[in-house]
Design a protein around this motif. Structure first.
Motif, mmCIF file in Angstrom:
data_model
loop_
_atom_site.group_PDB
_atom_site.id
_atom_site.type_symbol
_atom_site.label_atom_id
_atom_site.label_comp_id
_atom_site.label_asym_id
_atom_site.label_seq_id
_atom_site.Cartn_x
_atom_site.Cartn_y
_atom_site.Cartn_z
ATOM 1 N N ALA A 159 -94.895 98.136 -14.112
ATOM 2 C CA ALA A 159 -93.965 97.016 -13.892
ATOM 3 C C ALA A 159 -93.821 96.135 -15.138
ATOM 4 O O ALA A 159 -93.022 95.211 -15.138
ATOM 5 N N GLY A 160 -94.617 96.438 -16.154
ATOM 6 C CA GLY A 160 -94.461 95.696 -17.412
ATOM 7 C C GLY A 160 -95.513 94.629 -17.658
ATOM 8 O O GLY A 160 -95.342 93.794 -18.550
ATOM 9 N N ALA A 161 -96.597 94.651 -16.878
ATOM 10 C CA ALA A 161 -97.654 93.648 -17.086
ATOM 11 C C ALA A 161 -98.196 93.748 -18.516
ATOM 12 O O ALA A 161 -98.160 94.817 -19.133
ATOM 13 N N ASP A 162 -98.687 92.630 -19.018
ATOM 14 C CA ASP A 162 -99.240 92.574 -20.379
ATOM 15 C C ASP A 162 -100.741 92.794 -20.399
ATOM 16 O O ASP A 162 -101.369 92.748 -21.457
ATOM 17 N N GLY A 163 -101.317 92.998 -19.205
ATOM 18 C CA GLY A 163 -102.753 93.232 -19.160
ATOM 19 C C GLY A 163 -103.248 93.217 -17.735
ATOM 20 O O GLY A 163 -102.481 93.002 -16.785
ATOM 21 N N LEU A 164 -104.540 93.468 -17.606
ATOM 22 C CA LEU A 164 -105.167 93.535 -16.286
ATOM 23 C C LEU A 164 -106.477 92.761 -16.311
ATOM 24 O O LEU A 164 -107.145 92.674 -17.350
ATOM 25 N N LEU A 165 -106.812 92.214 -15.146
ATOM 26 C CA LEU A 165 -108.116 91.577 -14.958
ATOM 27 C C LEU A 165 -108.773 92.344 -13.815
ATOM 28 O O LEU A 165 -108.271 92.325 -12.686
ATOM 29 N N ILE A 166 -109.868 93.041 -14.125
ATOM 30 C CA ILE A 166 -110.430 93.970 -13.135
ATOM 31 C C ILE A 166 -111.922 93.726 -12.944
ATOM 32 O O ILE A 166 -112.679 93.594 -13.918
ATOM 33 N N GLU A 167 -112.324 93.702 -11.680
ATOM 34 C CA GLU A 167 -113.751 93.532 -11.394
ATOM 35 C C GLU A 167 -114.463 94.888 -11.414
ATOM 36 O O GLU A 167 -114.034 95.839 -10.767
ATOM 37 N N VAL A 168 -115.545 94.914 -12.194
ATOM 38 C CA VAL A 168 -116.306 96.150 -12.391
ATOM 39 C C VAL A 168 -117.779 95.833 -12.165
ATOM 40 O O VAL A 168 -118.273 94.772 -12.595
ATOM 41 N N HIS A 169 -118.465 96.735 -11.480
ATOM 42 C CA HIS A 169 -119.894 96.519 -11.224
ATOM 43 C C HIS A 169 -120.619 97.861 -11.299
ATOM 44 O O HIS A 169 -120.055 98.889 -10.928
ATOM 45 N N ASN A 170 -121.854 97.827 -11.794
ATOM 46 C CA ASN A 170 -122.651 99.064 -11.884
ATOM 47 C C ASN A 170 -123.166 99.504 -10.525
ATOM 48 O O ASN A 170 -123.472 100.671 -10.313
ATOM 49 N N ASP A 171 -123.302 98.530 -9.616
ATOM 50 C CA ASP A 171 -123.885 98.817 -8.308
ATOM 51 C C ASP A 171 -123.142 97.971 -7.258
ATOM 52 O O ASP A 171 -123.685 96.997 -6.718
ATOM 53 N N PRO A 172 -121.863 98.341 -6.993
ATOM 54 C CA PRO A 172 -121.012 97.472 -6.170
ATOM 55 C C PRO A 172 -121.610 97.114 -4.805
ATOM 56 O O PRO A 172 -121.415 95.992 -4.332
#
Ligand code: PEP
Ligand code: MN
Length: 332
Positions: free
Chosen positions: A289-302
């Motif tokens: 859609a043309g976003a300039d970036g992402l903010l993503i939650e990442v975890h080693n042990d969700p």
């Protein structure tokens, strides 16, 4: 009307504009006194030709306040603005992935995640330390210690960091934080926005789940009017009648905001969906859609995360995602 003075404009030139405006029946005042100085003219400016002001010495440009948020708005032909965060360009054709845990939980956790999200292709490390939680009984974040652990981990991994600030009183703790996040709940905390307007740091402004895009742009306007030109907008899901996801991720916000504003727009598919399996498809959709970036939650042990484990993907999933996004952007 807003008069933007040239950075080189002299005080006497600015005074001359104010005097000219007052002599012509407008009330005039200084809106922002550090450079570039902004002057605000009030009154019946409908018949005032901006060119009459533009030709006064020291004047750079003149903007009519027909727009609710004139500084955030994209006037005809204006390019999109790129915001640079510790050397990372976001917007204006550059795409950035900001990734990391919802909350900083311990030194070991954030050190390990910083390294693994870097290896997975992230450009910025995220991590909350002051957590605005819906319940007072939920984990509230590590506060000042969390900020220090985040910046330490960012340095060790060679990544700039982003973290949420909930009160101007905490600003001294955020000296080494590269990008200040204003969370969805604080999008309309105008006193916070006013302070961050002159805090000298870029701001990631998240959309409130019950707020319109116009309200988001008006909140951005507070930051811009305070002199902060480094503002990034973030769509993170809104509240709708549908309860299938945690929120409804409004991806139409991306092209709409790009049409209405010159500011970069990033998307948070983690809070936007609330469920790890939906994060990657919606991240790809955001990029498409043309976003300039992402903010993503990442975890080693969700499963053992202290907050938002259900919507956190693993570093190896982030790696796969960043590779696909790169390919998708090449095709686009
Ligand atoms: C977050 O990014 O950790 C967060 C709390 O997000 P939001 O403000 O969008 O709920
Ligand atoms: Mn979260």
């Amino acid at each position: 009307m807003i008069v933007v003075m040239k950075p080189s404009a002299k005080t006497r030139e600015q005074e001359a504009v104010l005097t000219w405006a007052r002599e012509n029946g407008f009330s005039a005042e200084i809106l922002k006194s550090d450079k570039p100085v902004l002057l605000c003219l009030r009154g019946d400016t409908a018949h005032l030709d901006p060119e009459r002001l533009r030709c006064l010495d020291g004047v750079d440009s003149v903007r009519r306040l027909t727009e609710a948020a004139p500084l955030a708005a994209r006037s005809e032909g204006r390019e999109h603005t790129a915001v640079t965060v510790a050397g990372i360009r976001i917007g204006g054709g550059s795409f950035a992935v900001m990734a990391g845990p919802c909350s900083v939980e311990s030194r070991d956790q954030i050190q390990a995640l910083a390294k693994s999200v870097k290896a997975a292709g992230a450009d910025v490390l995220r991590g909350g330390a002051f957590k605005p939680r819906t319940s007072p009984y939920s984990f509230q974040g590590l506060g000042a210690e969390g900020v220090a652990l985040l910046t330490e981990a960012g340095k060790a991994a060679g990544l700039p960091v982003v973290s949420e600030i909930v009160s101007p009183r905490d600003l001294p703790l955020f000296e080494e934080v590269d990008l200040l996040q204003v969370g969805a709940r604080n999008m309309q905390n105008y006193e916070l926005l006013k302070e961050l307007g002159h805090a000298g740091k870029p701001v990631l402004l998240k959309r409130g789940p019950g707020c319109t895009l116009k309200e988001l742009l008006l909140s951005a306007e507070y930051l811009l009017a305070g002199g902060n030109e480094r503002v990034i907008l973030c769509e993170r899901g809104i509240r709708s009648f549908d309860t299938a996801g945690r929120y409804t991720l409004d991806l139409a916000a991306v092209p709409i905001l790009h049409e209405k504003s010159h500011l970069p727009v990033v998307v948070d598919p983690s809070h936007g969906t609330g469920c790890a399996v939906y994060v990657r498809p919606m991240a790809l959709a955001a990029a498409a859609a043309g976003a300039d970036g992402l903010l993503i939650e990442v975890h080693n042990d969700p499963t053992h995360a202290l907050s938002d484990g259900g919507q956190s993907i693993r570093p190896e999933e982030l790696k796969e995602l960043t590779v696909r996004i790169k390919k998708l952007r090449e095709i686009l």
